[in-house]
Design a protein around this motif. Structure first.
Motif, short mmCIF file in Angstrom:
data_model
loop_
_atom_site.label_atom_id
_atom_site.label_comp_id
_atom_site.label_asym_id
_atom_site.label_seq_id
_atom_site.Cartn_x
_atom_site.Cartn_y
_atom_site.Cartn_z
N VAL A 94 -5.74 8.85 12.46
CA VAL A 94 -5.62 7.94 13.60
C VAL A 94 -6.99 7.63 14.22
CG1 VAL A 94 -4.54 7.56 15.85
CG2 VAL A 94 -3.28 8.75 14.08
N PRO B 167 -1.28 -10.63 18.30
CA PRO B 167 -1.86 -9.29 18.08
C PRO B 167 -1.00 -8.32 17.28
CG PRO B 167 -1.41 -9.68 20.42
CD PRO B 167 -1.11 -10.94 19.70
N SER C 21 -2.43 8.20 4.38
CA SER C 21 -2.86 7.14 5.29
C SER C 21 -4.16 7.58 5.95
CB SER C 21 -1.79 6.89 6.35
OG SER C 21 -0.61 6.41 5.76
N LEU C 22 -4.74 6.68 6.73
CA LEU C 22 -5.98 7.03 7.45
C LEU C 22 -5.67 7.94 8.63
CD1 LEU C 22 -7.94 3.66 7.82
CD2 LEU C 22 -8.57 5.61 6.39
N CYS D 154 1.20 3.67 2.20
CA CYS D 154 1.57 4.29 3.48
C CYS D 154 3.08 4.50 3.54
CB CYS D 154 1.14 3.40 4.65
SG CYS D 154 -0.63 3.40 4.91
N GLY E 174 -3.51 6.57 21.16
CA GLY E 174 -3.20 6.29 19.76
C GLY E 174 -2.84 4.85 19.46
N PHE E 175 -2.80 4.01 20.49
CA PHE E 175 -2.49 2.60 20.32
C PHE E 175 -3.75 1.76 20.39
CE2 PHE E 175 1.49 4.25 22.11
CZ PHE E 175 2.45 3.64 21.32
N ASN F 192 0.25 4.43 14.87
CA ASN F 192 -0.90 4.19 13.98
C ASN F 192 -1.25 5.37 13.08
OD1 ASN F 192 -1.57 1.45 14.80
ND2 ASN F 192 -2.02 2.36 16.79
N SER F 193 -0.26 6.21 12.75
CA SER F 193 -0.51 7.33 11.84
C SER F 193 -0.12 6.96 10.41
CB SER F 193 0.27 8.57 12.29
OG SER F 193 1.65 8.32 12.24
N GLN F 194 0.52 5.82 10.22
CA GLN F 194 0.90 5.38 8.88
C GLN F 194 0.28 4.02 8.56
OE1 GLN F 194 5.05 7.95 8.82
NE2 GLN F 194 5.21 5.75 9.03
N VAL F 195 -1.04 3.99 8.69
CA VAL F 195 -1.75 2.76 8.35
C VAL F 195 -2.99 3.08 7.51
CG1 VAL F 195 -0.99 1.41 10.34
CG2 VAL F 195 -2.99 2.85 10.55
N CYS F 196 -3.45 2.08 6.78
CA CYS F 196 -4.61 2.27 5.89
C CYS F 196 -5.39 0.96 5.84
CB CYS F 196 -4.12 2.70 4.51
SG CYS F 196 -3.40 1.33 3.59
N PRO F 197 -6.52 0.94 5.15
CA PRO F 197 -7.31 -0.31 5.12
C PRO F 197 -6.52 -1.52 4.64
CG PRO F 197 -8.63 1.52 4.28
CD PRO F 197 -7.24 2.05 4.51
N CYS G 206 0.85 -1.19 0.00
CA CYS G 206 0.00 0.00 0.00
C CYS G 206 0.89 1.24 0.00
CB CYS G 206 -0.93 0.00 1.22
SG CYS G 206 -0.04 0.04 2.78
N ASP H 127 1.09 -0.84 17.79
CA ASP H 127 1.31 0.21 16.79
C ASP H 127 1.54 -0.49 15.45
OD1 ASP H 127 2.17 2.24 15.18
OD2 ASP H 127 4.01 2.68 16.31
N PHE H 128 0.66 -0.21 14.48
CA PHE H 128 0.76 -0.90 13.18
C PHE H 128 1.55 -0.12 12.13
CE2 PHE H 128 -3.14 -3.29 14.64
CZ PHE H 128 -2.48 -4.50 14.73
N LEU I 260 -4.04 -2.67 7.37
CA LEU I 260 -4.81 -3.09 8.55
C LEU I 260 -5.60 -4.36 8.25
CD1 LEU I 260 -6.44 0.08 10.14
CD2 LEU I 260 -4.81 -1.47 11.18
N ARG J 55 2.70 -1.64 -8.22
CA ARG J 55 2.44 -0.21 -8.08
C ARG J 55 3.78 0.50 -7.94
NH1 ARG J 55 2.97 -0.16 -2.52
NH2 ARG J 55 3.28 2.08 -2.66
#
Lengths: 470, 95
Positions: free
Chosen positions: B73, A84, B70-71, A25, B86-87, A34-39, A23, A140-141, A42, B63
């Motif tokens: 948070v 997890p 990204s999404l 990100c 945020g976790f 978790n600020s650099q994640v997307c569907p 993706c 944190d993903f 995830l 790609r």
């Protein structure tokens, strides 16, 4: 009975890309959780992964510098396990058809050349980061789905030293190719060690343990040493070996059991088509690869006539080797430059804990400084101080010499005056010399140097004194 | 293929499920039936058929290595049963 250790390493390196494996990100380190994640990363229902082309290029480069055969067809699988740190319930990896096979790394330990074979190399995605706290774990993903290259070596390693040497060679090849930073402390290179024992002289492989959680080469070596000792003790006591994973505890210097090893089932990934590579694609990547450390080191010995030990230090990183060759282009005595780099430059870099890329002394500046010594403008001893100054300020040697009034006095007239004065002030020493005490000359030279604060050209002073004392 | 109670217990353990004795019996029977049904496929002669992972003859769907958005948070954590700073928050798991 004598036992030998059988060690097989599994290495993961993070390959350098801008965006994640499947993706768009960002891969940038240190962003808020978790600020650099997307569907896609995830694993939300319906999200479809699309492979990043750069990931394939980097992995092929890695395969080539590790002498692997890149396979024409490879494909992705879902490796299923529950933990997890894994958002999708599976990790995308290459299990049935890896990208490359049958490579090797040649190492040299105690002057003996050994070949460590590589069974296979494949692409897979990283997992998230878990932070364990009291009564809960935080996830944190951001790291989930970062591209990894997994390298599985054959159990050809027999000691912790060989393991260390293998990792060094592997790392320098991958760094030369620009595939990864390969920094264990920062997690861009991770290494697990499979360790088992067998009676010396036999061929069979016995039950192994897998050791994890080493975050530097030093700790990999220590953990292996400990594990070999532990297994030897266990064999002596007649205990049966059990396949399991152990965790290295760096503080106590021991390995402790973590969990049983259950193989994770793999099924082929139905959303990602195969990767089919043609000769042309592989050849074009091969042509982008630089000369590798071992070859470059051998060329340095041949072309510049420097000792093997120098060549190996100077080729330890591509940047350093490039720097050296830039210098040699500007100043034609390769050994002199090698000495300055290995003693003064590397010492200063180490002290400031910076890399050659951040070094303020350019090859031009270093070459100019050495030329000043040759011309007699500064002495070799003074140059050492000038160099430290250059390293601090980034100024040219000639500039520093001028500003600080360090220029060597090679002006005959100026020196004659000081020589005369010294002779007048030391009549007894002069007498001693005339009586045949040759050492007295050295004392007089010293006095002139003192008078000039070390700036007098010692050769010239010697000559002048001898002439006057005749 | 015959599914045993032991197989069910193993799968349950991997999936971190707690099953009662009655459920174990039930699932052993059900899983066995499912596998028997799927087993019918083995009657087909696939000697000359290559393994398929995708129904379309696609290859090298790539790609470009470009960073996109990204999404937020808040969106990321919207469906999380528990969260903190945020976790995602999960029960403590140390293996």
């Amino acid at each position: 009975m004598e036992y030998e250790a059988i060690i097989g390493l599994e290495i993961h390196v993070q390959s350098k890309t801008e965006s994640k494996m499947f993706c768009s990100c960002s891969t940038e380190f240190g962003a808020p959780p978790n600020s650099q994640v997307c569907p896609v990363c995830l694993g939300l229902p319906g999200a479809l992964p699309v492979l990043n082309e750069k990931v394939v290029e980097q992995a092929v480069k890695a395969a080539l510098v590790l002498n692997c055969d890149v396979l024409k067809v490879s494909s992705f699988d879902k490796k299923i396990y529950f933990y997890p740190d894994l958002p999708k319930g599976y990790q995308i990896s290459q299990y049935y058809q890896p990208l490359a096979k049958s490579g090797y790394v040649d190492i040299k330990v105690k002057n003996k050349r050994r070949r460590v074979r590589i069974r296979h190399l494949h692409m897979e995605e990283d997992v998230g980061k878990l932070i364990h706290q009291k009564g809960m774990s935080l996830v944190d993903f951001n790291r989930a789905s970062l591209p990894l290259i997994e390298i599985v070596a054959e159990p050809d390693i027999r000691s912790s030293e060989e393991a260390g040497e293998f990792l060094m060679c592997l790392r320098s090849n991958l760094r030369y190719a620009g595939v990864s930073e390969c920094n264990m402390e920062e997690g861009s290179l991770r290494c697990d060690a499979n360790v088992s024992l067998r009676p010396l002289g036999t061929r069979k492989l016995y039950t192994k343990t897998e050791v994890k959680n080493m975050n530097s080469f030093k700790h990999v070596m220590k953990a292996i040493e400990y594990e070999i000792k532990r297994q030897k003790r266990s064999v002596k006591k007649g205990e049966a070996a059990v396949l399991h994973t152990r965790c290295w505890d760096p503080e106590r210097g021991v390995t402790v059991p973590m969990r049983g090893k259950a193989p994770a089932p793999c099924i082929s990934h139905s959303d990602l088509g195969p990767v089919i590579l043609d000769e042309e694609f592989i050849a074009s990547l091969r042509s982008q690869l630089p000369e590798l450390p071992l070859d470059r080191s051998e060329r340095f010995i041949q072309q510049y006539g420097i000792p093997a030990s120098d060549a190996s230090i100077l080729t330890s990183s591509k940047e350093l080797a490039d720097y050296y060759e830039e210098c040699v282009k500007l100043y034609k005595k390769p050994k002199v430059i090698a000495n300055w780099i290995m003693s003064d430059l590397l010492r200063e870099l180490k002290e400031k804990d910076i890399g050659i890329r951040e070094c303020k002394v350019s090859p031009e500046h270093l070459a100019e400084m050495i030329t000043l010594i040759d011309k007699g403008s500064i002495s070799g001893k003074m140059a050492k101080d000038v160099f430290v100054e250059m390293f601090e300020t980034g100024e040219k040697a000639s500039q520093i010499v001028k500003e600080k009034g360090l220029a060597q006095i090679s002006d005959k007239e100026a020196l004659v005056k000081i020589v005369d004065k010294t002779l007048q002030e030391n009549p007894k020493v002069v007498e001693d010399y005339k009586k045949g005490k040759e050492k007295a000359l050295g004392y007089l030279v010293g006095q002139v140097m003192k008078e000039t604060k070390g700036r007098a050209n010692p050769k010239l002073v010697n000559k002048l004194l001898e002439k006057k004392l005749k | 293929m015959k599914i045993s109670k032991k197989d069910v217990e193993y799968v349950a353990k991997l999936a971190k499920l707690k099953l009662s004795e009655k459920e174990k019996e039930k699932f052993t029977k059900q899983l066995d039936q499912i596998l028997k049904y799927v087993d019918k496929l083995n009657e087909l002669d696939t000697e000359k058929v290559k393994p398929t992972s995708h129904v379309l003859p696609l290859k090298n769907v790539f790609r470009e290595d470009k960073v996109g958005k990204s999404l937020e948070v808040e969106k990321v954590l919207e469906n999380a049963p528990e969260k903190a700073r945020g976790f995602f928050k999960v029960p403590k798991i140390i293996d």
